[in-house]
Every structure is written in structure tokens, then in C-alpha cells.
Design an enzyme around this catalytic site. Structure first.
Site, PDB file in Angstrom:
ATOM      1  N   GLY A  12      50.698  35.409  59.618  1.00 44.39           N
ATOM      2  CA  GLY A  12      51.942  34.820  60.103  1.00 44.39           C
ATOM      3  C   GLY A  12      51.932  34.448  61.564  1.00 44.39           C
ATOM      4  O   GLY A  12      52.991  34.316  62.183  1.00 44.39           O
ATOM      5  N   SER A  13      50.737  34.297  62.163  1.00 45.82           N
ATOM      6  CA  SER A  13      50.577  33.957  63.588  1.00 45.82           C
ATOM      7  C   SER A  13      51.129  35.026  64.524  1.00 45.82           C
ATOM      8  O   SER A  13      51.369  34.763  65.700  1.00 45.82           O
ATOM      9  CB  SER A  13      51.238  32.606  63.914  1.00 45.82           C
ATOM     10  OG  SER A  13      50.606  31.558  63.234  1.00 45.82           O
TER      11      SER A  13
ATOM     12  N   GLY B 215      51.172  37.678  67.155  1.00 47.01           N
ATOM     13  CA  GLY B 215      50.267  38.041  68.226  1.00 47.01           C
ATOM     14  C   GLY B 215      49.265  36.963  68.592  1.00 47.01           C
ATOM     15  O   GLY B 215      48.369  37.206  69.399  1.00 47.01           O
TER      16      GLY B 215
ATOM     17  N   ARG C 212      44.241  34.463  49.372  1.00 50.24           N
ATOM     18  CA  ARG C 212      45.399  34.647  48.486  1.00 50.24           C
ATOM     19  C   ARG C 212      46.198  33.349  48.508  1.00 50.24           C
ATOM     20  O   ARG C 212      45.909  32.431  49.267  1.00 50.24           O
ATOM     21  CB  ARG C 212      46.255  35.835  48.928  1.00 50.24           C
ATOM     22  CG  ARG C 212      46.453  35.952  50.449  1.00 50.24           C
ATOM     23  CD  ARG C 212      47.732  35.352  50.942  1.00 50.24           C
ATOM     24  NE  ARG C 212      47.841  35.398  52.391  1.00 50.24           N
ATOM     25  CZ  ARG C 212      48.396  34.449  53.122  1.00 50.24           C
ATOM     26  NH1 ARG C 212      48.856  33.364  52.537  1.00 50.24           N
ATOM     27  NH2 ARG C 212      48.483  34.546  54.426  1.00 50.24           N
TER      28      ARG C 212
END
Length: 420
Positions: free
Chosen positions: A159-160, A162, A282
Site C-alpha cells: 500500500g506504499s 513508508g 496475489r
């Protein structure tokens, strides 16, 4: 005959694809059961009357015990997840219960971004230059060796979160402090990937098994963060560009020991051609499955479930349209006063889906990742220009108002915002 249960391990929140798996399981005549360490965060499961069992998916033995108890009541038809952090556990559970599933060892290697890049490099797959760092000195040394700008990212994560572009030494130091100073929540021991910033258009190849289903074009919002704003499927590529991205994507799967089930491969088209940024073993998250269904009539979630439960799956296109999605992202922090009625946008001809995630009075604190999303719109039509026009009309019907948090002078200003 025992009822057929479909086990969903640590599903995703309402703005993810978790609800799609629950809906598809019901359509296929399965009884979905969710295993979660924190069931409260998935309110939609209760609304859909999904049985939820509290267990820490990281505890494989506990998960095996739960599934073994369930077998006394149900026939376990299949086990899966749409969540990176537990997908290896899914693989081990499938092996234990002799069910179709991914190779857990391959998943574990792939979810470690540095191990993934080592395997890709060894196989000759083009990737950005990268180094692994565990402290500030290592980060600075790696950045000097690679050359600024660089991208800093956790070695494990999604989820980007960091992830940030560092264009100078000050930004590098600031983000290193953020990652190592206790503000970032690590899924594992702190390990930072220092990566060359590969510049060029971004694409994502969606695969099932060893088949490329299609390639999506994606755009981020303003740097230094990587927050998705816009998607187009299929991507406007020449035949040669499509072939080269598909070839490098399949090479990546072979290098990582993947090839069962869904995957998505992020690729930048640089001056040297396609460069693999990341392989996710996934099904891609929202809005990619919705885009594929709107453009091709292929329900990736249902076909994945069919694969999981050992039934015949079918990726044949029903038609060939162009779909596009816009992510709704606020431009400042504050309290969400109101967000527009989505029914008018959803009623437009050609609009496939409108989802709003945030409720009025919600505090908006942007984090520079996918948690900043407050909604999305998906549209489709036979032509790209027509699709973009429909999408823009729909987005124009959705607005919101955010009151900035009080300043030190106790002044409160109100601002309304609509996407350009």
C-alpha cells in the site's frame, strides 16, 4: 452432505477487495468464514452475516487447529486471502489440508522485497539498482552509491506505506528518521530498501497462473509520495510494448517460483525499456479487479475462488471495452464536513462503480499512501476518450468539504474541494 466452507484469512477493509471475495463466495454457493486477529475492523463481515473466528494468522499451528475444528462441521472447499502479510500462511494451510494453493516458500521470498530483487537480478530480469540498509549510515552510503534521487521503502510492506522519493540529502535524512524513529509501524525487523528511482510511465501486468490477463496504466499524485490517482485498462500500448511488458512479467514469475494463482507485476517503462519495480504474488487490490471486469467482463475474484476450490476457471473475455478509474484523494488535512451523494454519479450511463470510504465528521490526516483514499469511481465504454469523458462527468458530481484543523491562533477556515 456437509456445507462447503470457503476460508478467507485476514480479509481486507471495505475499500479493498475483501467484500468482493465474500460476495463471489456467496454467488458460488460457498459459506465464507473469516479468520482474523482483529474482526472488529471488518464491519462489513457482520453486515453480510459472515462467520468470523478470532485467531492470529501468524500463528500457523493455531490456524491449523481452527481449520481442523471447522472440518468437523464443514467441508473446507478452499482457503485464500487478498492480504500480502498472510498469503504465505494461506499457502502452508493449503499444503497441510491438501488443498490447491500457492507455494508458501515462494510467497515468503517474494514478500521480502530485497530477496525478491536478488532473485530477479540473478535471473536477468531488469530491475532498479537497490541496496539493503538497517541504519542511517547504511542508507546514506547506499544513496551515495546509487545516486540521488532514490526511493526509500520498507523491505516488507504494501500500500506504499513508508515509501517516499528522496531527492536530496535533507529528504533522505528526514525519511530515514521517520522510518527508524518509531513513527513507522514495521511488520518485521526494520530493514530499508534504498532503490534507484526508475523514471517513466507505470504499468501493472495482471496474471493468473502463467497467463497475462491484461496490462493497466497507472498514475500517481504529486511526489515525493506514491499515492495512486488514475488507472486505465487496458493500457494504451503498442503491440511491441505490450509483448515486452508481458514477457518481462512472465520472466519474473519464473524467477520467483510463482505461476499458481493471481499475481500483479509493477513495471516502469524507462529509456531502457521495461524495468520491474515489484512483483505482488496475489490478486491486485481495488480498483484493478473492477477495471478488468468492466473492460473484459472477466470476474478475477470469482475465477480465483474457482481455482482455489479446484474447479475449472475461465478467463475468456466477454467483450473488449476501455475502463478507467479515478481515486478520490483530499488535498489537505482537517475534518470532513460532508462528502457528495454518490447516487448521481453512479446513475450515469457507463459508470461501473462508485465507492466512498469516508463518513462525514471523519478526521482526515494524510499519510502519503493508500490510506489517503476516500473513494473511487470506475467507468467503462467501447472507447478510451468516451470512457475518460464519462469518468470526468461522474467525478465532477462528487465533491466534499474539509474544515482544516484549528491553527495555533484558533482560527478555523473552511475549504471545499473538487478534483480537477
Amino acid at each position: 452432505m456437509a456445507r462447503r466452507a470457503f476460508i478467507l484469512v485476514e480479509t481486507t477493509k471495505p475499500n479493498g477487495v475483501g467484500p468482493l471475495y465474500v460476495q463471489a463466495a456467496h454467488r458460488l454457493g460457498l459459506h465464507p468464514i473469516a479468520l482474523s486477529s482483529d474482526p472488529v475492523q471488518y464491519e462489513y463481515l457482520a453486515a453480510k452475516k459472515v462467520e468470523v473466528i478470532r485467531v492470529n494468522p501468524d500463528d500457523l499451528d493455531a490456524s491449523i487447529q481452527i481449520c481442523s475444528r471447522l472440518r468437523a462441521t464443514y467441508e473446507i472447499a478452499g482457503i485464500t486471502s487478498a492480504n500480502d502479510s498472510v498469503y504465505a500462511t494461506v499457502g502452508w494451510l493449503c499444503r497441510y489440508f491438501d488443498l490447491p494453493g500457492p507455494n508458501p516458500a515462494s510467497i515468503e521470498r517474494c514478500c521480502d522485497k530485497f530477496a525478491q530483487r536478488q532473485l530477479l537480478a540473478e535471473a536477468g530480469v531488469p530491475i532498479p539498482a537497490c541496496r539493503l540498509a538497517t541504519n542511517a549510515m547504511d542508507v546514506e552510503s547506499a544513496a551515495a552509491e546509487i545516486g540521488l534521487p532514490v526511493v526509500l521503502k520498507p523491505a516488507v510492506g504494501a500500500g506504499s506505506r513508508g515509501v517516499r522519493l528522496c531527492r536530496n540529502m535533507d529528504e533522505l535524512a528526514d525519511h530515514t528518521t521517520y522510518l527508524l524513529g518509531g513513527k513507522h509501524i514495521w511488520q518485521s525487523s526494520p530493514r530499508i530498501l534504498v532503490e534507484e528511482f526508475a523514471q517513466g510511465p507505470l504499468y501493472g501486468a495482471h496474471t493468473m497462473g502463467n497467463q497475462v490477463i491484461g496490462i493497466v496504466a497507472a498514475d500517481f499524485g504529486p511526489l515525493p509520495h506514491f499515492v495512486y490517482r488514475h488507472f486505465t485498462f487496458p493500457a494504451p500500448l503498442s503491440d511491441d510494448e505490450h509483448k515486452r511488458i508481458a514477457d518481462v512479467s512472465l520472466s519474473s514469475l519464473r524467477a520467483l517460483g510463482l505461476g499458481w494463482g493471481p499475481a500483479n507485476i509493477e513495471v516502469r517503462w524507462t529509456k531502457h525499456g521495461p524495468v520491474v519495480i515489484e512483483v505482488n504474488p496475489r490478486l491486485s487490490g481495488t480498483p484493478d479487479p473492477q477495471l478488468v471486469q468492466a473492460a473484459y467482463g472477466v470476474d478475477l475474484v470469482s475465477e480465483h475462488i474457482r481455482l482455489v476450490i479446484g474447479e475449472e476457471w475461465n478467463l475468456r473475455r466477454r467483450y473488449s471495452h476501455t475502463a478507467a478509474a479515478r481515486i478520490l484523494v483530499p488535498d489537505h488535512d482537517g475534518t470532513l464536513d460532508w462528502i457528495g451523494d454518490d447516487s448521481r454519479a453512479a446513475a450515469l450511463s457507463g459508470v461501473a462503480e462508485v465507492k466512498l470510504y469516508a463518513e462525514p465528521k471523519t478526521p482526515i490526516v494524510r499519510k502519503g499512501d493508500s490510506r489517503d483514499w476516500i473513494g473511487h469511481v470506475v467507468a467503462a465504454s467501447p472507447g478510451r476518450a468516451e470512457t475518460e469523458a464519462i469518468l470526468q462527468r461522474a467525478v465532477d458530481l462528487i465533491g466534499w468539504s474539509i474544515t482544516p484543523f484549528p491553527t495555533t491562533s484558533k482560527e478555523v477556515q473552511s475549504a471545499s474541494f473538487r478534483l480537477p
